[in-house]
Design an enzyme around this catalytic site. Structure first.
Site, PDB file in Angstrom:
ATOM      1  N   SER A 106      -0.312   3.576   4.592  1.00 51.84           N
ATOM      2  CA  SER A 106      -0.014   2.153   4.526  1.00 51.84           C
ATOM      3  C   SER A 106       0.448   1.656   5.894  1.00 51.84           C
ATOM      4  O   SER A 106      -0.288   1.768   6.873  1.00 51.84           O
ATOM      5  CB  SER A 106       1.020   1.894   3.428  1.00 51.84           C
ATOM      6  N   ASP A 115      -7.481   0.006  -4.866  1.00 51.27           N
ATOM      7  CA  ASP A 115      -6.533  -0.575  -3.917  1.00 51.27           C
ATOM      8  C   ASP A 115      -6.953  -2.005  -3.600  1.00 51.27           C
ATOM      9  O   ASP A 115      -8.140  -2.283  -3.382  1.00 51.27           O
ATOM     10  CB  ASP A 115      -6.516   0.257  -2.630  1.00 51.27           C
ATOM     11  N   HIS A 140      -3.108   1.646  -4.443  1.00 51.15           N
ATOM     12  CA  HIS A 140      -2.580   1.844  -3.095  1.00 51.15           C
ATOM     13  C   HIS A 140      -1.822   3.168  -2.977  1.00 51.15           C
ATOM     14  O   HIS A 140      -1.825   3.797  -1.927  1.00 51.15           O
ATOM     15  CB  HIS A 140      -1.646   0.678  -2.744  1.00 51.15           C
TER      16      HIS A 140
END
Length: 272
Positions: A104, A228, A252
């Protein structure tokens, strides 16, 4: 060489400006350096730290400044500073030929590190659900969230951070985790310094790494959850030779949702 203090499995590494970062350093073998996302520290990689060292991997997990057990200054929360701090860790722990893994926001920081420090100490890179090259939309970049949404989150962080964290974390998963897992993840998130949290949201809103992708000259593997909401088409364009691994059952939070596959693909890529 700057002195570092050592705990049972970790180091406190001085990165300058009276700031020390906590680094978990476990196992022997090929080094893999893990950069966490927002809003947690390197403890998010529990299921890598407790597995990969038994398979010939040296796990190195860095708590960025303001996160986990690292120091919490009032400033220095930018991709550039995060990247510079990571460089100091590489130098102090004499890390060479490592695989750099960024999840991320950590993926965006990994890209900045590779470009800003010419890939120092890194021979391969994994981008997992990476927030790169941009997290927000621009007039010439239709992907991601509107900047205004991120600005509203930054404001919310000043008003009711616990509620924002609970709402933020609830969007990470395609598979519903147990309540105990959610409570654990939220506790880790609440432990993050409030200034670091807000400033990291600002980084996600405004940092731009588009010009940096073509400065990376090591093998890249992209991990992406099929469900995601973060698009990864720009990464594919930026790394046309990258290997793409799709996690069919993940959103995610693929590190947790398909952790066995995540670990297996890390091992496969590192040992290739």
């Amino acid at each position: 060489m700057t002195q570092r203090l050592t705990t049972a499995s970790g180091h406190f590494v001085s990165v300058g400006g009276n700031v020390n970062l906590y680094v978990e350093d476990v196992g022997e073998g090929k080094p893999v350096v893990f950069i966490h996302g927002l809003p947690v520290g390197q403890a998010m990689y529990e299921y890598q730290r407790n597995v990969l060292p038994f398979k010939g991997i040296r796990y190195i997990g860095i708590d960025l400044r303001g996160f986990g057990k690292s120091d919490r200054p009032l400033n220095g929360y930018s991709y550039n500073q995060f990247a510079d701090d990571i460089r100091r860790v590489f130098e102090q722990l004499e890390i060479k030929n490592a695989t750099l893994v960024g999840f991320s926001m950590g993926g965006a920081i990994a890209v900045r590190y590779m470009a800003r420090h010419q890939g120092y100490g890194v021979s391969k890179m994994v981008l997992a659900s990476a927030a790169t090259p941009l997290f927000t939309q621009r007039s010439d970049y239709p992907y991601g969230l509107p900047v205004e949404v991120m600005e509203s989150l930054i404001e919310a962080a000043q008003q009711d951070r616990p509620q924002l964290i609970e709402d933020f974390n609830s969007t990470l998963f395609h598979q519903k985790p147990s309540q105990a897992f959610i409570d654990w993840y939220n506790r880790m998130s609440l432990d993050t310094d409030p200034v670091a949290f807000a400033m990291s949201l600002k980084c996600l809103a405004y940092e731009d790494s588009r010009e940096e992708l073509n400065q990376i000259h090591v093998p890249v593997c992209i991990f992406q959850g099929k469900n995601d909401t973060m698009p990864f088409e720009p990464q594919i364009k930026g790394f046309p030779n990258a290997e793409i691994i799709v996690f069919e059952e993940s959103g995610h939070g693929l590190v947790f949702e398909e952790k066995e596959k995540f670990n297996a693909e890390i091992l496969k890529f590192v040992q290739a």
